[in-house]
Design a protein around this motif. Structure first.
Motif, PDB file in Angstrom:
ATOM      1  N   GLN A 133      -8.014   9.418  -6.076  1.00  0.00           N
ATOM      2  CA  GLN A 133      -7.775   8.087  -6.656  1.00  0.00           C
ATOM      3  C   GLN A 133      -7.173   7.132  -5.620  1.00  0.00           C
ATOM      4  N   MET A 134      -6.242   7.630  -4.796  1.00  0.00           N
ATOM      5  CA  MET A 134      -5.665   6.770  -3.752  1.00  0.00           C
ATOM      6  C   MET A 134      -6.761   6.338  -2.772  1.00  0.00           C
ATOM      7  N   LYS A 135      -7.711   7.262  -2.509  1.00  0.00           N
ATOM      8  CA  LYS A 135      -8.756   6.967  -1.525  1.00  0.00           C
ATOM      9  C   LYS A 135      -9.845   6.037  -2.096  1.00  0.00           C
ATOM     10  N   ILE A 140       8.106   7.395 -12.563  1.00  0.00           N
ATOM     11  CA  ILE A 140       7.391   6.111 -12.508  1.00  0.00           C
ATOM     12  C   ILE A 140       5.870   6.307 -12.633  1.00  0.00           C
ATOM     13  N   ASN A 141       5.411   7.541 -12.325  1.00  0.00           N
ATOM     14  CA  ASN A 141       3.988   7.890 -12.492  1.00  0.00           C
ATOM     15  C   ASN A 141       3.700   8.070 -13.982  1.00  0.00           C
ATOM     16  N   SER A 142       3.790   6.970 -14.724  1.00  0.00           N
ATOM     17  CA  SER A 142       3.510   6.994 -16.154  1.00  0.00           C
ATOM     18  C   SER A 142       3.019   5.604 -16.547  1.00  0.00           C
ATOM     19  N   THR A 158      11.795   7.712  -9.526  1.00  0.00           N
ATOM     20  CA  THR A 158      10.738   8.119  -8.599  1.00  0.00           C
ATOM     21  C   THR A 158      11.232   9.413  -7.945  1.00  0.00           C
ATOM     22  N   SER A 159      10.414   9.992  -7.081  1.00  0.00           N
ATOM     23  CA  SER A 159      10.880  11.231  -6.449  1.00  0.00           C
ATOM     24  C   SER A 159      12.011  10.954  -5.448  1.00  0.00           C
ATOM     25  N   SER A 160      12.146   9.688  -5.023  1.00  0.00           N
ATOM     26  CA  SER A 160      13.222   9.328  -4.084  1.00  0.00           C
ATOM     27  C   SER A 160      14.583   9.260  -4.753  1.00  0.00           C
ATOM     28  N   SER A 170      10.853  13.176  -1.279  1.00  0.00           N
ATOM     29  CA  SER A 170       9.794  12.206  -1.570  1.00  0.00           C
ATOM     30  C   SER A 170       9.004  11.934  -0.294  1.00  0.00           C
ATOM     31  N   THR A 171       7.915  11.220  -0.418  1.00  0.00           N
ATOM     32  CA  THR A 171       7.079  10.928   0.743  1.00  0.00           C
ATOM     33  C   THR A 171       7.897  10.224   1.834  1.00  0.00           C
ATOM     34  N   ALA A 172       8.716   9.259   1.444  1.00  0.00           N
ATOM     35  CA  ALA A 172       9.532   8.538   2.442  1.00  0.00           C
ATOM     36  C   ALA A 172      10.591   9.452   3.042  1.00  0.00           C
ATOM     37  N   ALA A 202       0.843  -1.208   0.000  1.00  0.00           N
ATOM     38  CA  ALA A 202       0.000   0.000   0.000  1.00  0.00           C
ATOM     39  C   ALA A 202       0.868   1.243   0.000  1.00  0.00           C
ATOM     40  N   HIS A 203       0.417   2.255  -0.738  1.00  0.00           N
ATOM     41  CA  HIS A 203       1.138   3.541  -0.736  1.00  0.00           C
ATOM     42  C   HIS A 203       0.706   4.331   0.494  1.00  0.00           C
ATOM     43  N   TYR A 204       1.619   5.215   0.943  1.00  0.00           N
ATOM     44  CA  TYR A 204       1.362   6.077   2.104  1.00  0.00           C
ATOM     45  C   TYR A 204       0.132   6.972   1.937  1.00  0.00           C
ATOM     46  N   TYR A 205      -0.350   7.170   0.725  1.00  0.00           N
ATOM     47  CA  TYR A 205      -1.489   8.070   0.513  1.00  0.00           C
ATOM     48  C   TYR A 205      -2.840   7.356   0.644  1.00  0.00           C
ATOM     49  N   THR A 206      -2.820   6.036   0.886  1.00  0.00           N
ATOM     50  CA  THR A 206      -4.098   5.328   1.028  1.00  0.00           C
ATOM     51  C   THR A 206      -4.678   5.590   2.423  1.00  0.00           C
ATOM     52  N   GLY A 242       4.685   2.015   1.757  1.00  0.00           N
ATOM     53  CA  GLY A 242       5.871   2.771   1.357  1.00  0.00           C
ATOM     54  C   GLY A 242       5.574   3.814   0.321  1.00  0.00           C
ATOM     55  N   ASP A 243       6.635   4.500  -0.125  1.00  0.00           N
ATOM     56  CA  ASP A 243       6.482   5.427  -1.246  1.00  0.00           C
ATOM     57  C   ASP A 243       6.710   4.636  -2.536  1.00  0.00           C
ATOM     58  N   SER A 244       6.701   5.326  -3.664  1.00  0.00           N
ATOM     59  CA  SER A 244       6.754   4.613  -4.948  1.00  0.00           C
ATOM     60  C   SER A 244       8.020   3.769  -5.092  1.00  0.00           C
ATOM     61  N   LEU A 245       9.160   4.293  -4.662  1.00  0.00           N
ATOM     62  CA  LEU A 245      10.412   3.539  -4.816  1.00  0.00           C
ATOM     63  C   LEU A 245      10.426   2.315  -3.908  1.00  0.00           C
ATOM     64  N   ALA A 284       8.024  19.848   2.057  1.00  0.00           N
ATOM     65  CA  ALA A 284       7.210  19.723   0.839  1.00  0.00           C
ATOM     66  C   ALA A 284       7.731  18.652  -0.110  1.00  0.00           C
ATOM     67  N   HIS A 285       6.805  18.124  -0.890  1.00  0.00           N
ATOM     68  CA  HIS A 285       7.124  17.123  -1.909  1.00  0.00           C
ATOM     69  C   HIS A 285       7.515  17.857  -3.195  1.00  0.00           C
ATOM     70  N   PRO A 286       8.504  17.331  -3.950  1.00  0.00           N
ATOM     71  CA  PRO A 286       8.936  18.049  -5.163  1.00  0.00           C
ATOM     72  C   PRO A 286       7.903  18.102  -6.291  1.00  0.00           C
TER      73      PRO A 286
HETATM   74  P1  13P Z   1       6.435   9.248  -3.988  1.00  0.00           P
HETATM   75  O1  13P Z   1       5.754   8.003  -3.596  1.00  0.00           O
HETATM   76  O2  13P Z   1       7.686   8.983  -4.796  1.00  0.00           O
HETATM   77  O3  13P Z   1       6.685  10.195  -2.882  1.00  0.00           O
HETATM   78  O4  13P Z   1       5.467   9.988  -5.043  1.00  0.00           O
HETATM   79  C1  13P Z   1       4.313  10.599  -4.601  1.00  0.00           C
HETATM   80  C2  13P Z   1       3.151  10.329  -5.455  1.00  0.00           C
HETATM   81  O5  13P Z   1       2.466  11.223  -5.836  1.00  0.00           O
HETATM   82  C3  13P Z   1       2.827   8.957  -5.768  1.00  0.00           C
HETATM   83  O6  13P Z   1       1.797   8.940  -6.672  1.00  0.00           O
END
Ligand code: 13P
Ligand code: SF4
Length: 322
Positions: free
Chosen positions: A280-282, A126-128, A141-143, A227-229, A36-40, A52-55, A210-212
């Motif tokens: 979308q995460m929710k 990776i968001n593609s 990824t942002s990491s 990145s989120t992590a 699961a991503h941290y945004y769920t 975790g984050d995307s990486l 802040a996130h990039p």
């Molecule tokens: P990270 O998980 O790399 O922080 O990216 C944030 C994000 O928006 C994931 O969709």
């Protein structure tokens, strides 16, 4: 029976505790791992084996030896897990949970963008989609984006997409002149300088982090960008007691868990809509998570030829960020 009806019938009246218990039992029975991503939602993070984050999630997906991967995130994340694990069953609670940033970069337009810059190396977030990854040289990824860009010889032209804010931030950090695709994440791009300055005035002593994917007008006020992590790690290590967090507020669940005495303030988008949330995460609810495991569906599939082509830049990323 429609999916909505099935959802209602199978899960009607079930408490969060019961759903969590049933999910845990199914996990054993199926030999499954839940990522699961941290945004769920917090309850999804509770049900997951790895959050975790995307990486971190891509790395985790690379080494999984369970039979089934259940991915609670957005589509490109589950798709990446399938690309890395063609022989495993990869499930997602709601396949309609796409990432609008990923969807803002269509294949034909990106191909034309590449062709307009012959000789340029394509580094893509990776968001593609898998199709965009297949047209790319390296995924990031942002990491690990900064670390990867710094490994590219200075004379090499680079095109970067689809997130323009991450791209601009990388250009500033590395001094590289990159050609940017003009996509953005609606969650992070919604933050603006004026409300950030107001929040900093309202919470003196709180650090803005802040996130990039945020705009430069926000990033330039932040005491830490990552990145989120990396943001999570920063809040654990920093002596500060309070933080204004300019990223999706789903991460606050883990931040509060890891630093119980500290205060985390979700950065305001504007006074009428104080939180900038990724809808979308929710879409990943506990009910849908339970049902997808029970039904072993919806399953993520990726065409074999596309998979081979999309795997190359993902592998390159993992090698370059090892
Ligand atoms: P990270 O998980 O790399 O922080 O990216 C944030 C994000 O928006 C994931 O969709
Ligand atoms: Fe996509 Fe932004 Fe949601 Fe991440 S937070 S999944 S980049 S829309």
């Amino acid at each position: 029976m429609t999916t909505a009806n099935a959802l209602q019938q199978e899960t009607a009246g079930l408490s969060t505790e019961t759903l969590l218990e049933r999910i845990a039992a199914l996990k054993k029975e199926m030999n499954a791992v839940i990522l699961a991503h941290y945004y769920t939602l917090p309850e999804i993070q509770q049900a997951a084996d790895i959050v975790g984050d995307s990486l971190a999630l891509a790395r985790a997906a690379e080494g999984i030896d369970a039979d089934v991967i259940v991915f609670a995130g957005v589509y490109f994340m589950a798709e990446t897990a399938k690309i890395l694990n063609p022989g495993k069953l990869v499930l997602m609670p709601d396949v309609s949970a796409g990432c609008p940033l990923a969807d803002s970069c269509p294949e034909a337009e990106f191909r034309a963008f590449r062709e307009a810059h012959p000789g340029a190396l394509a580094i893509t977030y990776i968001n593609s989609t898998a199709a965009i990854k297949a047209l790319s040289d390296i995924t990031c990824t942002s990491s690990n984006a900064e670390h990867i860009v710094r490994q590219i010889p200075p004379e090499q032209k680079i095109i970067f997409g689809p997130d323009r804010n991450l791209g601009s931030w990388l250009m500033k950090r590395t001094g590289r002149d990159m050609i940017l695709w003009q996509g953005f994440c609606y969650v992070h791009d919604a933050y603006s300088e004026v409300y950030m300055i107001q929040a900093m005035a309202n919470y003196p002593g709180a650090e803005l982090i802040a996130h990039p994917e945020c705009r430069d007008e926000v990033l330039r006020h932040a005491s830490f960008v990552g990145s989120t992590a990396a943001l999570l790690d920063y809040t654990i290590k920093s002596p500060s007691q309070s933080f204004i967090v300019a990223t999706e507020p789903g991460i606050l669940y883990e931040m509060e868990k890891r630093s119980p005495g500290k205060t985390f303030i979700p950065a305001p988008k504007d006074p009428a809509h104080p939180r900038s949330i990724c809808k979308q995460m929710k879409q990943n609810t506990l009910e849908k998570l339970y049902l997808c495991m029970l039904n072993r569906s919806p399953e993520i599939t990726v065409d074999a030829t596309l998979r081979e082509a999309a795997l190359r830049p993902i592998r390159k990323m993992l090698e370059m960020s090892a």
